[in-house]
Design a protein around this motif. Structure first.
Motif, mmCIF file in Angstrom:
data_model
loop_
_atom_site.group_PDB
_atom_site.id
_atom_site.type_symbol
_atom_site.label_atom_id
_atom_site.label_comp_id
_atom_site.label_asym_id
_atom_site.label_seq_id
_atom_site.Cartn_x
_atom_site.Cartn_y
_atom_site.Cartn_z
ATOM 1 N N PRO C 301 0.746 -1.386 0.066
ATOM 2 C CA PRO C 301 0.026 0.033 -0.016
ATOM 3 C C PRO C 301 0.686 1.277 -0.006
ATOM 4 C CG PRO C 301 0.092 -1.187 2.251
ATOM 5 C CD PRO C 301 0.619 -2.080 1.165
ATOM 6 N N THR E 123 2.455 -3.855 4.803
ATOM 7 C CA THR E 123 1.547 -4.308 3.670
ATOM 8 C C THR E 123 0.038 -4.703 3.978
ATOM 9 O OG1 THR E 123 2.839 -6.452 3.789
ATOM 10 C CG2 THR E 123 3.399 -4.899 2.189
ATOM 11 N N SER E 125 -3.347 -3.891 6.273
ATOM 12 C CA SER E 125 -4.003 -2.892 6.895
ATOM 13 C C SER E 125 -3.893 -2.932 8.470
ATOM 14 C CB SER E 125 -5.717 -2.840 6.660
ATOM 15 O OG SER E 125 -6.208 -3.920 7.085
ATOM 16 N N GLN E 167 -6.775 1.592 7.523
ATOM 17 C CA GLN E 167 -5.710 2.375 7.191
ATOM 18 C C GLN E 167 -4.541 1.581 7.399
ATOM 19 O OE1 GLN E 167 -6.056 5.976 9.633
ATOM 20 N NE2 GLN E 167 -5.752 7.112 7.738
ATOM 21 N N TYR E 168 -3.406 1.992 6.584
ATOM 22 C CA TYR E 168 -2.193 1.228 6.599
ATOM 23 C C TYR E 168 -1.204 1.998 7.270
ATOM 24 C CZ TYR E 168 -3.875 -1.622 2.895
ATOM 25 O OH TYR E 168 -4.690 -2.603 2.216
#
Lengths: 327, 539, 306, 304, 338
Positions: C301, E123, E125, E167-168
């Motif tokens: 991400p 990588t 959440s 969110q990450y």
């Protein structure tokens, strides 16, 4: 040049840079003005990302500042040609946070320490060797260290090497960027003592960049508190610690964990984090975390107010004191 | 005019007697065979296709005025029912067979013949066969782009084509049997444009059913073929992209009928020695000669003694052995199957000692350094190395430059670049079975120009005159004499020794047991690897 | 994200154009005259010149190149000198074979390279690790043509498990794909290992273990997702690598793909085809990188911002 | 600046340290059994190449009459020809021994040129920066995307192949990887704190480049000088395999396979032995280079 | 080895409360290419139920290694355990099968680490990483798990917890990440939280937040905390009982109040005095001369002997014994300060 003239004067210094993919520049140093007298230690204190390291580098033109003036011994450094700036560097030196990363690992310590002498053509080989021995002794290293390589030394010793290199040319000013942060507690005190002793012996002036308020308290003559690229408070050390004006400074001082066990009293715990420097809050940059927040804080950037208690000089950027000055 | 009639009668007699009748009685119709090839079939446009692979395919998809008797080099009319030649050898009149149909169903008429040959000559077509037809009247105007019509071709009616030549040429009938003179339907050519080669429409024994680029080509019988007893097969499938080694294994397993690329050299010895396959392998000569050119304009090859020395130095037997005896040693430019070959000529013997003496005589007692160019596809570099060792034995240090075909051909076409070239891989396989085909571009003065194919840069005025004379002897009665003249020419050339002829490749075709036909069909000099029209299967 | 991709695309376009230019230059300098080879042995000087003119080869190099680019923009790759076919059509006819081979090779690489790397990393410093790494280096060091010939000899000739080369179904594909993939498999296992070793030393792996995650899940869930990134970037680059190695593998196995086409065209200096093939190879590299750029943010991400 | 100092600082001061570093690296290297074995194999191959004239039982160029069967087939290994003969009746063992010279010469020369070129361009790209550096790196990107083998084939067609041309062609193809690695390293060096420190002392850029940056690149260059050879050897063999390698009859391992590839079913020794030789050489260089990388320069990992 | 160096029980026993976790005579080391060395020598300490215990020392003294060993998070090789026990809730963790150990980690013992920036998997959440804990140790439906996670996030003072789950890590600041780490460690309601330098990487103001938070949570959840830190200030703020480690050994243990007022071991004393203090102004800081000996060159006697101002010949020769002053303090020194 008179003694009254400050050694270094930083006037409205700006350092902006672009981060990949972001439209607006990060205003890492945003209109900072400071001054430093000969033989004085000025600490710049702040949390990570507040721009204190950038300020130090921009002031010495290690990184080119965006705008402003840096007057060192009456001369604006920013106007110097590269060549003249290089020559000027022998009068101002830098000490880095990471003593290992800042030494060329392929060079023996002797060469590292005498490199500034070579660069500035000071003395011949013999005299430089003599100087080398003096320097090693001065910073408390064994003379045999000259033939060894940085990786053979511990962190504290490496920092001594860095310091020896910095004082080799007997500069007037040393900018030290977190020189003890990477070191263990028992070593920190050795280095701090060394720095203080050198200052006395060699009549140096320091700009001392750190986040450690206890060290600041111990070593500084004057302290500037920085928050998101801006100096928010600037005062003599005793004045600042005894009478912190800015809410941020107050919080900072109260947040220090105290060894003095019984003294830990009321603590101001700030909420939230330091905002993203590329998108700082409007008005006073501290207002989202401030416990004394007022309406004006989010709208207007506070002016630098010069206050003083007991005749000592003290500046602060905070709307709380706008009225005080009017009184 | 009388003689024309004789020719005609003779020909009719020919047609009526053995070849066709023999074929007609032989084998039955039906069945499909599979043939493998490694490389893509480039194009099936008769005006353009010019490699050994598509050459015979085009022959089965298209027809021309003339053809050869299957398995031989004897000319025979094909689309022409009859023809006649004027006494001066300048007017050729062809009467077309009637009722011949293109694969698209339209009847083939005289104007198609005219169109097809004009198309080949037209520079826009970029036909590599264009230059063959330079004796037809009006050729130069078409080449120069002044007109698209060949003045020398007339169609008085739908069945008659008259050619007028600007000079007599004995090879003209051969030229009409070349693919470049095969008849194409104008409407299809215009429909497909440059892609006609992928959508061929002719009047041949087979028609194209499907072409999967890079994979396979499928033919089916042309039911309207003008020889009703042919073809025997219902269809032919070409599988493309098959390694010869794999193809051989598949043939052994019975999945494949013919090895398009022949028996892979590496397996040749084994297969040849295996009695099991004795009946499946057919051997025959080809109109091929492999030779080393020596640039007569470059020192030291400007001295005939040096060239003779090279001829004597090369151990041709050894070279032939290196390619597993798949060739016979050559001593003159013409291959044995070619009319004009001199079986009595002994050539230069393998004699290093004498070669050394010749070199010394020429002023090179210690030999010299030179370059031997070769194409970089096996076995050519090996052959070059074998010769290199022979040359070294008489003191000639030849550096081998192996390159891909393009640069080698380019170097040969420069007067001062390649002292010696081994012709393998680019060597001369005759376009038509006439000795003149071995002279013009590769040994005549016309080829000794920049970009030409006469890599020896050999140009002998005297021989040139003889060749011109031979080519103009178009009267069939003089045929024998003409051949004799050619024989003399090539032996004379060998006196100058611009080449060192090395070997004539033999053709070995392997087929599955179910495929039948005369052995000569499998080593047909013009249909490689087989004469598709005449073979049949017996399951 | 969109802007980023657009930028990448622009840069890729420049690279492709640069590659066509270099190829053009190279084919110009190859000392062979395609027109001569085209015109045949019986051609007259006039014919040669006329063909040269028709092909535009009598024009100055920059003009030729610009015209080439102009045609390229219209999607016209030109016509093969030799085969007289549209280059695009030729390439398209060869593409399925090469694509099959590529997919097979990548499949093989990934199938063996990645697990081997993971396995070695999770047994770092032990015998199994050493063995796996030596094996991977053997894969890297083995010349493909030797591997190809040996595989053919052993598996197709001696054991008759697979066909002796040629094009066809899965059984035809296995040996060439293995041959083409063996180098990459070696590299991937090495990359995977070093990347995984790095990742397994990360703090978040310690966190995962401290959470009580099963060791296999630590490696395969927490480790793999992070460690696989450089490998994916590599696969992207590899597609280009393959495009040139297919020349060798296809020649060994008689695989009727782009590689053979390339080789044939180079032999006869069929410039339009050579140009077309290089363009395809360059595009393959660009597309490979581009796909890696697209896939990587799905995995990481952090790459999604911007 | 006195030269004396420079010399001293480099030779006098550096020597003990270098000795230390080398002996340290050496000890670390010796602990890697696989790498030591590989180094041994390498030494054997190098010795074989050097002493080929002594070791070879026959003249590698001699096409023996009795080296082929009557039908022209090569001979399998026998007492006379230990590893059999090739398709021209030459002794395979002798050709392999001499072929080692070809492989090694091309390996070393081509890779040497590639490393020099790559280092030069990498340093320019990484240290000079600006337009020139940018242009150099864009060009490197371009060459990176260029199918290497195609480039080599085209170059080989332009320059008629010979030993040195092949080496040059390979160098022209192979420098890209070195340039990438050196570029990345130079970039990170140029941005590293000790360079910043030296700059803050007032050092001029040539001083920084030559005395501080380049010495740090030395291990990488050294590692690539070894590791890259394996790629070079493989590429040489591949070019030879495609018939565009060194000029025959000069023996080359790839060339031997090229000449005999179609015979591999009936004469597998002609593929097996040279193939094994290529594999061993490339593997040895790879293993030694990889070990050196671990020992000297553990941060660099990339596809060679 | 263990017998020779045996010392009397070093535990002074914080408050005599029942220990939840206790390390007993743990001796372990690492095998490397250069040979093997001992990293921890006869380390014993204990964490009582419901209390915060500090473990202080400079870098390399073995404080993190001791808990990593206890949690069996060190890969072996290179780590090896020579002797000792790690008793948690009556069971020796070192003897558990890996599967049972797994059920203790994250479930009964939560851990947070120094580097909040790198301790979360970039990588995945936040939600995935938090739910994972519940998936492993509780079989909850996703919705229930989400609820629990948001509750816990809210408890750690994180605003908009439901959004945070999506969110990450890279989208969050260091302080937030450390809060998330805490929330994650506390999801299963552990009996013990091991906090390994939880605030070292954080700014002072954030450090204050986190320390406050830990204090609150400990009271709320009635758990024990083992706080590992090099910062004496942090210890002073948050711990009731402190163990001081030096070069792989525990050298002193005492109540926090006592250790700052009357440090017994010269090292402890040196450490405390070498810090500058806000409250007083001194020209020179007290220093400890020399450096910590590396694990490969520890002296035969007291590890601190070389640097010690009270060093005697005995100190150089013999390992010091633990001297128990009272239940509040024990010192491993031949010549402790009174």
């Amino acid at each position: 040049m008179t003694d009254r003239e400050p050694l270094l004067e930083i006037i409205d210094l700006n350092k902006h840079f672009y981060v990949k993919g972001q439209q607006r520049p990060v205003r890492a140093v945003d209109g900072v003005s400071l001054e430093l007298n000969r033989g004085e230690t000025l600490s710049v204190v702040g949390e990570s990302g507040c721009g204190k390291s950038t300020l130090a580098r921009a002031a010495l033109r290690i990184h080119e500042p965006t705008s402003g003036r840096v007057i060192f011994k009456g001369q604006d450094l920013l106007n110097l040609s590269r060549k003249r700036l290089r020559a000027k560097r022998k009068e101002m030196q830098f000490i880095f946070q990471d003593p290992y990363a800042s030494l060329d690992t392929r060079w023996p310590v002797g060469s590292i320490v005498t490199e500034p002498l070579v660069i500035h053509g000071a003395g011949d080989y013999r005299s430089r060797q003599k100087k080398l021995h003096e320097l090693l002794e001065l910073v408390g290293l064994d003379p045999t260290a000259a033939n060894r390589y940085p990786h053979e030394f511990s962190g504290g010793q490496r920092q001594r090497i860095g310091i020896a290199r910095a004082v080799a040319l007997e500069p007037d000013l040393i900018v030290a960027d977190e020189p003890v942060s990477a070191l263990d507690v028992s070593i920190q005190s050795q280095i701090i003592n060394l720095l203080i002793r050198l200052k006395q012996d060699l009549s140096l002036a320091y700009i001392f960049i750190t986040h450690d308020l206890a060290v600041v308290k111990h070593i500084s003559d004057r302290v500037a508190v920085m928050y998101l690229g801006v100096i928010i408070e600037f005062a003599g050390v005793e004045e600042l610690f005894s009478n912190p004006l800015h809410p941020y400074t107050q919080a900072l001082i109260s947040a220090i964990p105290r060894i003095d066990y019984r003294q830990s009293g009321r603590r101001i715990v700030l909420t939230g984090d330091v905002p993203d420097p590329s998108d700082p809050p409007s008005g006073c940059r501290f207002h989202p975390r401030c416990i004394h927040r007022m309406d004006i804080c989010s709208q207007e950037q506070p002016q630098t107010l010069t206050l003083g208690s007991n005749g000592s000089w003290h500046t602060v950027n905070c709307h709380l004191y706008t009225d005080a000055i009017n009184l | 005019m009388q003689r024309n009639w004789i020719v005609l009668v003779l020909l009719v007699g020919f047609i009526m007697t053995w070849p066709w009748s023999a074929v007609a009685g032989e084998g039955k119709k039906g069945g499909t065979i599979t043939i493998t090839y490694k490389d893509d079939v480039v194009t099936l446009d008769p005006a353009i296709g010019y490699d050994w692979q598509n050459w015979s395919m085009i022959k089965s998809l298209f027809s021309g005025l003339m053809d050869y008797e299957p398995g031989t080099t004897a000319l025979t009319p094909d689309l022409a029912e009859s023809y006649s030649v004027s006494d001066d050898g300048l007017i050729y009149t062809f009467k077309l067979r009637s009722g011949v149909k293109f694969h698209n169903g339209r009847e083939l008429v005289a104007s198609d013949v005219k169109y097809s040959i004009e198309r080949t000559v037209n520079p826009e077509t970029q036909s590599p066969g264009q230059g063959f037809y330079n004796m037809i009247k009006g050729f130069d105007d078409v080449v120069a782009g002044k007109t698209e019509r060949l003045e020398g071709i007339e169609t008085s009616d739908e069945q008659t084509v008259v050619f007028e030549l600007s000079r007599p040429d004995a090879t003209f009938l051969h030229l009409l049997a070349l693919n470049f003179a095969f008849i194409v339907p104008k409407e299809e050519v215009e429909k497909w444009g440059a892609d006609f080669g992928k959508h061929p429409v002719g009047s041949g024994a087979f028609k194209l059913k499907e072409w999967k680029l890079g994979q396979s080509i499928e033919w089916v019988r042309n039911p309207d073929y003008h020889f009703p007893d042919r073809p025997k097969l219902d269809g032919v499938i070409f599988e493309i992209g098959q390694e010869p080694t794999v193809a051989l294994m598949r043939l052994q397993r019975g999945e494949v009928d013919i090895l398009g690329d022949g028996i892979p050299p590496a397996r040749f010895v084994q297969i040849k020695n295996d009695p099991k396959y004795k009946d499946q392998i057919v051997e025959g000569g080809q109109l091929h000669t492999g030779y080393v050119t020596m640039n007569v304009r470059m020192e030291p090859f400007d001295d005939a003694r040096v060239r003779k020395a090279v001829n004597m130095a090369i151990n041709k037997d050894r070279v032939v052995k290196i390619i597993n005896n798949r060739a016979v040693v050559a001593n003159q430019p013409l291959p044995p199957a070619m009319p004009g070959y001199d079986p009595d000529y002994e050539g230069y013997p393998y004699d290093p000692e004498q070669a050394k003496d010749l070199l010394a005589e020429a002023g090179y007692p210690d030999g010299f350094e030179t370059e031997l160019w070769t194409m970089n596809v096996d076995p050519n570099p090996r052959i070059a190395q074998s010769m290199q060792q022979n040359l070294a034995a008489i003191g000639i240090k030849a550096d081998i430059l192996n390159q891909s075909q393009g640069p080698v051909i380019a170097a040969g076409g420069e007067p001062d670049q390649a002292p010696m070239i081994w012709s393998g891989g680019m060597a001369w396989i005759a376009d038509y079975p006439d000795p003149s085909n071995f002279y013009g571009p590769i040994l005549g003065c016309g080829g000794a120009v920049k970009g030409g194919w006469n890599w020896a840069w050999y140009c002998n005025e005297e021989i040139e005159k003889m060749a011109t004379k031979a080519d103009s002897m178009s009267d069939p009665a003089q045929a024998e004499k003409r051949i004799d003249l050619w024989r003399e020419i090539f032996i004379k050339i060998m006196d100058d020794a611009p080449w060192a002829p090395i070997f004539n490749e033999q053709r070995f075709t392997m087929h599955s047991p179910r495929v039948k036909g005369k052995p000569s069909y499998f080593v047909d000099p013009v249909h490689i690897p087989i004469n598709y029209e005449n073979i049949y299967v017996e399951d | 994200m969109f802007l980023f991709l657009a930028k990448r695309f622009g840069a890729s376009g420049l690279i492709v154009i640069g590659i066509t230019f270099i190829t053009f230059l190279l084919s110009y300098f190859i000392p062979a005259d395609p027109v001569r080879m085209l015109a045949g042995r019986s051609a007259t000087q006039e014919t040669v010149e006329s063909i040269r003119h028709q092909l535009g080869l009598d024009q100055p190099l920059p003009v030729q190149y610009l015209k080439y680019l102009g045609r390229l923009v219209q999607g016209d790759l030109g016509r093969s000198y030799k085969q007289k076919t549209q280059v695009a059509e030729l390439i398209a006819s060869r593409m399925p074979a090469t694509l099959k081979l590529l997919v097979g090779a990548i499949f093989f690489e990934v199938l063996f390279g990645i697990p081997a790397g993971i396995f070695a990393a999770s047994r770092r410093g032990r015998k199994a690790d050493n063995l796996a790494m030596i094996a991977s280096f053997v894969g890297v060091s083995a010349p493909q043509f030797v591997v190809g010939l040996l595989l053919l000899w052993v598996f197709a000739y001696k054991m008759a498990l697979y066909p002796l080369g040629g094009y066809g179904g899965l059984s035809h594909l296995i040996l060439p794909a293995v041959t083409l993939g063996i180098t990459g498999g070696g590299w991937y296992s090495r990359m995977m290992r070093s990347s995984m070793v790095d990742v397994l030393q990360q703090d978040y792996i310690r966190t995962a273990r401290a959470k009580g995650v099963r060791e296999s899940a630590v490696v395969l869930v927490h480790g793999l997702r992070n460690a696989v990134l450089p490998v994916i970037a590599m696969i992207g680059m590899d597609i280009g690598f393959f495009m040139s190695w297919t020349v060798v593998v296809e020649s060994v196995y008689g695989w009727p793909g782009i590689g053979q086409l390339t080789w044939q065209s180079i032999q006869v200096i069929d410039t339009p085809v050579i140009m077309g093939v290089t363009l395809v190879a360059a595009l393959a590299i660009v597309i490979g990188n581009f796909m890696a750029d697209l896939i990587m943010p799905l995995i990481d991400p952090r790459l999604r911002v911007r | 600046m006195d030269c004396n100092y420079l010399l001293r600082s480099f030779f006098y001061f550096d020597l003990p340290g270098i000795e230390f570093a080398v002996s340290y690296a050496w000890r670390k290297f010796l602990r890697k059994k696989v790498a030591v074995t590989a180094a041994g194999v390498l030494a054997v191959i190098i010795l074989a190449a050097v002493f080929a004239p002594v070791l070879a039982p026959h003249d590698p160029y001699e096409q023996f009459f009795e080296g082929l069967t009557l039908q022209g087939a090569p001979l399998p290994p026998s007492a006379e020809f230990f590893l059999g003969t090739d398709l021209l009746g030459r002794d395979l063992l002798s050709r392999l021994l001499y072929g080692a010279r070809t492989s090694l010469i091309i390996g070393v020369v081509a890779n040497g040129v590639a490393v020099l070129l790559g280092t030069f361009l990498g340093v320019i790209g990484g240290y000079v920066g600006g337009f020139i550096g940018g242009a150099v790196m864009r060009f490197t990107d371009l060459m990176m995307a260029f199918p290497a083998l195609l480039l080599a084939i085209a170059l080989a067609a332009i320059f008629t192949p010979s030993l040195w041309i092949v080496a040059l062609v390979i160098a022209l193809v192979n420098w890209v990887w070195v340039a990438r690695v050196i570029y990345a390293q130079t970039r990170s060096l140029a941005e590293s704190e000790f360079i910043e420190a030296v700059r803050s002392l007032g050092a001029s850029w040539p001083r920084i480049l030559f005395l501080h940056v380049i010495p740090h690149l030395a291990p990488t260059v050294f590692v690539w000088s070894t590791l890259g050879i394996s790629t070079t050897v493989l590429l040489e063999a591949t070019l030879s395999f495609l018939g565009i390698g060194v000029r025959p009859p000069m023996p080359s391992w790839g060339g031997i396979i090229y000449e005999s590839q179609s015979y591999f079913l009936d004469a597998p020794w002609l593929v097996f032995f040279p193939g094994l030789a290529i594999l061993m050489l490339a593997l040895a260089f790879n293993l030694v280079g990889d070990a050196l990388r671990d020992v000297l320069d553990p941060t660099q990992r990339g596809r060679g | 080895m263990a017998e020779q160096k045996a010392r009397p029980d070093s535990r002074a026993g914080p408050d005599n409360a029942e220990p939840l976790l206790s390390l007993k005579g743990l001796t372990m080391g690492f095998r490397t290419d250069e040979g093997s060395f001992i990293a921890l020598e006869d380390v014993s300490y204990e964490v009582p139920k419901g209390q915060t215990v500090g473990l202080v020392g400079e870098s390399g003294c073995g404080k993190s290694v001791s808990v990593m060993t206890a949690m069996r998070l060190l890969p072996s090789p290179p780590a090896f355990i020579r002797s000792g026990q790690v008793v948690f809730d009556g069971r020796d963790l070192l003897k558990l099968v890996p599967e049972s150990m797994r059920h203790i980690r994250g479930n009964r013992i939560g851990m947070i680490f120094q580097e909040p920036m790198t301790s979360l998997n970039p990588t995945f959440s936040i939600g995935f990483q938090m739910r994972e804990v519940l998936r492993i140790h509780r079989s909850l439906k996703r919705k229930e798990a989400d609820e629990l996670c948001t509750d816990m996030l809210a408890k750690t003072g994180i605003g908009a917890p439901a959004q945070r789950l999506k969110q990450y890590p890279h989208e969050l600041s260091g302080g937030l990440r450390q809060r998330i780490m805490i929330a994650m460690a506390l999801l299963c309601g552990p009996d013990l939280l091991i906090a390994d330098e939880p605030t070292t990487a954080l700014d002072v103001t954030i450090q204050a937040q986190i320390l406050e938070l830990l204090k609150e949570l400990q009271q709320d959840l009635q758990m024990s905390i083992l706080m590992i830190t090099h910062d004496l200030g942090v210890v002073a703020e948050s711990c009731r009982y402190v163990y001081v480690m030096y070069a792989g050994c525990v050298v002193e243990s005492a109540e926090a109040e006592r250790i700052f007022s009357e440090p017994g071991h010269p090292y402890t004393r040196g450490l405390i005095n070498s810090r500058p203090r806000i409250a007083e102004k001194r020209e020179w800081l007290k220093t400890i001369p020399g450096m910590v000996p590396g694990p490969d060159n520890r002296p035969p006697g007291c590890n601190y002997a070389e640097r010690c101002e009270r060093c005697t010949e005995q100190c150089r020769q013999e390992q010091p014994q633990f001297v128990q002053y009272d239940h509040k303090q024990a010192v491993a020194c031949w010549n402790p300060y009174p």
